[in-house]
Design an enzyme around this catalytic site. Structure first.
Site, PDB file in Angstrom:
ATOM      1  N   CYS A 840       0.767  -1.216  -0.034  1.00 14.71           N
ATOM      2  CA  CYS A 840      -0.026  -0.056   0.051  1.00 14.71           C
ATOM      3  C   CYS A 840       0.819   1.299   0.043  1.00 14.71           C
ATOM      4  O   CYS A 840       2.061   1.177  -0.425  1.00 14.71           O
ATOM      5  CB  CYS A 840      -1.096  -0.021   1.212  1.00 14.71           C
ATOM      6  N   LYS A 841       0.558   2.400   0.564  1.00 19.86           N
ATOM      7  CA  LYS A 841       1.500   3.609   0.403  1.00 19.86           C
ATOM      8  C   LYS A 841       2.595   3.423   1.199  1.00 19.86           C
ATOM      9  O   LYS A 841       3.709   3.762   0.778  1.00 19.86           O
ATOM     10  CB  LYS A 841       0.647   4.595   0.995  1.00 19.86           C
TER      11      LYS A 841
END
Length: 922
Positions: A840-841
């Site tokens: 994810c980020k």
């Protein structure tokens, strides 16, 4: 063997009248010499029970192994408010490991005492089992009263393992560092018990791969500068362009050298925390790269291992995403570059042509020294009068020379040589006053250069969309342009049927330059080789019959007549002039081809300034992060499969699929991250792996090494001698091992909700569709070349073809937050012996939800986890497992970066337990 300590508590007394406790147990290690607390961890919270059953274990850190002198303190608390961490002390007990080792059946029964040491508030039973050697009898003391009475069961594991332990072997210790272990005990559907261990580690490749890449980037750009200088004298216009391009390359090199110097100063942890994602000097380092392995031990079954690599989205976080990510920026730049080529008076070359130019440069640079060395080997065999050696050397030399000739069989080289001649000082063509109907002539005043440049030697820009050196069959007669007086003239069609490039694609034709010269120089290589072959055939005919039993290679037509050889003379003397001529021809071709392709890249760089070099830097950054993650995953998968002959066969016959799962949204900044990630993952197809034998077993000699240049890299993975000798012959011979990267993305957060309802999700749909096609193609190739017996066995019997069909249907189905795409892709990857990545980020919050969900799903589907334990197991892993430790390592806080409003938009199965999330700086 690693030791596991199991704890039971019963008859707990609550902290208030008639209160049933919400129990939590903390385990601390006490240094017996210093008498102070050195480590502690805790279980999950079990609500409303005096005899709670805990599923979570606690692991001692590596620096404090469970030696006989180790003291362990158990403290039980009653948690009143999970969100505010408000709890009351119930009781504690202390024991030493030596007490446990001396006890009967490795069990101890201890009383939990109140803070004043007077009152007994319950009892605890401590026992020890070994993971990997568990039989049904080993768990009898756990299950004795479990059906009727709920007990507090705590598993506590030492991190110390034997050299044969798959998780802690010296081989893994060279690349994977700082393990964090967590252990759980879960009940199966048949009321048996399984032990589950998570082990999370950092990877030294987080920093070593980017450092190596930076060094290679610098070397490649310095070579490019030297190649530009080697073009020789150019007209003022082209010389000014060259100076500007060299200056830009110099700036990039200086920035990379500065970054590399800063990275070389870094010591300590082998990962970049999420809070440092936007630091300039760390932009080449992957975010929060960790490996995670789940090991499952069940009675009378072989241990099972499930691996995943977690990493933040490979993206240029320091540079930001205001203009989007690489996918959008590159598309926009390619369109703009055509107009730039007009303004800069350059020929527009498509990405395919610039890639071809780089490929030619790499090929000639690689093959020339090989051909020279093989030619020397041929002469050495001739000197030794060895016909067998002569034939063997000739066979290899012929193969490499034919490969060399084939690499240069491209019209791009020929057209670029013409363009280069046109760019030299004093170059003059005929009249430029005439133009083709429908086309306007270009003068230098029409398209002035952005910099102050001379007007001599300029090449009119090429028509965007037309490929250099590939004329259409319907092309009209061609205009050639004068760099001095602005005139033009119609040129006839060439005798070979190929017209020169049309008006705006024109490459001027030097009146003194024979455009067929390249064809002759290029053909001279093949002719020289034929002469060598003919001479070797002649020498073989002179050999006595009893020495001439070998099968001769087929005779080739002699291009030139070989004259004045001495039949009775020395073989080397007869071959030497022909071999020298071959080497001279190769050198001449290399010099011309290298200058031609360098001129192509000069024009590509010139019309890309400054945006093109900025995008190259961004692409370098993203690729560095992606390659570090891929190398980490490949090494982990290789180490795990060293004894799996089916896996090794698949590895060298087809290669491995590397499946990246992304949870980024297609909204705001994260759409730019996804655009970066898409290009970075796609660029990994330029990477191959090669297994080598390490010089020594020292950890420094077991570090993977990156070689190559931007158009193709090879990662060499060294193995100790004994391990290397067990590999298949093809791998030991240095066969390039391919990896097929695929990316699937499904956003799950509140921003994805906005994108689904009001935004654009076409990027996600296109990524998933395109990568499904790659995955499906890989499966078909695998099915053709590798028997199904080579693939791992799973309890779920769903056919791979059916799984792929279901994934294909889900990819084209219009459904919001269709996380089934991710589940199916992950399942298919594991069934294909692939490498699993989750991102994810920052690989910290959403990634943790996904990893823990996948682990529990594997326990349910492959190890019959009792359905009543599924959610509890999920909460245990999220509350006290390796993933919350990952959060702690990144932001120094044991809270996932979610708030209640955000979580309302999450699919329910991706929500963390109460008390484990809050507003934090991530």
């Amino acid at each position: 063997m690693t030791s596991h300590f199991l704890y039971k508590c019963r008859d707990l007394i609550g902290s208030g009248r008639d209160r049933t406790p919400n129990a939590l147990v903390q385990v601390a290690v006490i240094d017996p010499r210093e008498q102070y607390l050195v480590s502690q961890a805790c279980t999950e919270i079990v609500e409303g029970s005096r005899d709670p059953l805990f599923l979570t274990g606690v692991t001692f850190p590596p620096e404090y192994p469970a030696s006989p002198e180790t003291l362990v303190k158990l403290t039980v608390y009653d948690v009143r408010d999970k969100a505010r961490d408000n709890s009351s002390f119930l009781g504690s007990a202390t024991f030493s490991v030596s007490d446990l080792l001396r006890s009967k059946d490795d069990q101890l029964t201890l009383n939990l005492r109140s803070s004043d040491g007077v009152l007994a508030v319950g009892t605890v039973l401590v026992s020890r089992v070994n993971m990997g050697e568990m039989e049904e009898g080993d768990m009898d003391h756990i299950t004795a009263d479990v059906q009727q009475a709920q007990k507090c069961t705590l598993v506590c594991e030492s991190s110390q393992g034997t050299p044969n332990d798959k998780d802690n072997s010296p081989l893994t210790g060279a690349v994977f560092k700082n393990p964090v272990c967590k252990v759980y005990k879960f009940q199966t559907v048949d009321s048996k018990w399984m032990l589950v261990r998570e082990q999370m580690e950092e990877c030294t490749l987080s920093f070593s791969i980017p450092r190596q890449l930076l060094h290679l980037y610098i070397q490649e750009d310095m070579r490019r500068i030297q190649e530009l200088r080697d073009l020789g004298e150019l007209s003022p216009h082209w010389d000014n362009l060259r100076k500007e391009v060299i200056g830009r390359y110099g700036q990039v090199i200086a920035a990379y050298q500065e970054t590399l110097a800063e990275l070389n100063k870094i010591t300590g942890p082998s990962f970049k925390p999420s809070c440092s994602k936007a630091q300039r000097y760390l932009e080449f380092i992957p975010i929060n790269l960790h490996t995670q392995r789940m090991r499952v031990t069940c009675p009378r079954q072989t241990d099972a291992f499930y691996d995943v690599i977690t990493v933040g989205a490979p993206a240029a976080h320091f540079q930001g995403f205001k203009g989007g990510g690489l996918q959008r920026l590159l598309s926009r730049h390619e369109a703009e570059k055509k107009s730039f080529s007009t303004a800069y008076q350059c020929i527009y070359y498509s990405p395919e042509h610039t890639a071809k130019a780089q490929e030619v440069l790499h090929s000639v640079g690689h093959l020339q020294p090989l051909i020279s060395g093989l030619a020397d080997q041929l002469l050495q065999a001739a000197q030794q009068h060895s016909m067998a050696g002569l034939r063997e050397a000739l066979k290899t030399l012929a193969g490499k020379t034919e490969q060399f000739v084939h690499a240069l069989k491209d019209e791009l080289v020929k057209s670029a040589l013409l363009a280069l001649h046109a760019a030299q000082p004093g170059y003059v063509t005929k009249n430029q006053n005439q133009t083709l109907p429908g086309h306007q002539g270009h003068s230098h005043q029409d398209h002035p250069s952005p910099s102050q440049r001379g007007q001599q030697g300029q090449i009119p820009p090429q028509n965007p969309g037309h490929s250099p050196g590939q004329p259409s069959a319907t092309d009209s007669p061609v205009v050639v342009c004068n760099n001095v007086d602005g005139g033009s003239q119609t040129a006839p069609i060439r005798e070979d049927g190929h017209a020169p490039l049309k008006c705006q694609d024109s490459i001027p034709c030097h009146k003194e330059y024979d455009e067929e010269e390249w064809d002759r120089v290029w053909a001279d290589v093949a002719k020289s080789l034929n002469c060598v072959i003919a001479m070797v055939d002649k020498l073989q005919e002179q050999e006595p019959i009893n020495n001439n039993q070998e099968q001769p290679i087929p005779k080739q037509v002699l291009a030139d007549v070989i004259t004045s050889h001495n039949p009775e003379g020395d073989w080397r003397e007869q071959l030497c002039p022909l071999v020298v001529r071959l080497k001279e021809c190769v050198v001449e071709v290399v010099v011309r081809a290298r200058r031609a392709m360098t001129f192509v890249l000069l024009q590509e760089a010139a019309c890309s300034i400054p945006q093109g070099l900025f995008l190259k830097q961004r692409r370098d950054v993203v690729f560095s992060q992606a390659l570090a993650a891929l190398a980490c995953g490949f090494v982990m998968r290789l180490y795990a499969g060293m004894e799996d002959k089916g896996f090794l066969r698949q590895l060298h016959l087809v290669g491995l699929v590397a499946q990246f799962e992304s949870l980024l949204s297609t909204y705001s900044e994260e759409i730019g991250m996804l655009e970066d990630m898409e290009v970075g993952i796609s660029d990994l197809h330029r990477v191959a792996f090669k297994i080598t034998q390490a010089k020594t077993d020292d950890p420094c000699d077991l570090q993977p090494v990156v070689i190559g240049r931007r158009d193709h890299y090879t990662v060499e993975v060294p193995l100790p001698r004994l391990a290397f000798q067990t590999l298949p012959h093809e791998i030991k011979e240095g066969k390039a091992l391919q990896v097929y990267p695929v990316l699937f993305n499904v956003g799950i957060n509140e921003q994805q909700t906005i994108a689904d309802r009001f935004g654009d999700i076409s990027l996600q749909e296109r990524i998933n569709q395109r990568n499904f096609e790659i995955l499906d193609s890989y499966y078909k190739s695998l099915s053709d070349k590798v028997p199904s017996e080579c693939l791992p066995c799973f309890q779920t019997q769903t056919d791979l073809k059916d799984l792929l069909g279901t994934l294909g249907q889900n990819v084209v189905t219009k459904k919001r937050k269709n996380v089934e795409i991710l589940w199916l892709a992950g399942t298919i990857c594991r069934r294909l012996n692939g490498i699993r990545f989750t991102s994810c980020k920052s690989a910290k919050d959403r990634t943790s939800m996904s990893v823990t969900l996948e682990q529990c799903a594997l326990l349910r589907d492959e190890h019959q986890l009792n359905k009543d334990y599924f959610i509890r197991a999920l909460d245990c892993m999220r509350r006290e497992g390796c993933r919350i430790e990952n959060v702690q390592k990144n932001i120094k806080c044991r809270k996932y970066a979610f708030n209640m409003l955000q979580l309302m938009a999450f699919p329910k199965i991706y929500r963390p337990p109460e008390g484990t999330y809050g507003k934090v700086d991530s």
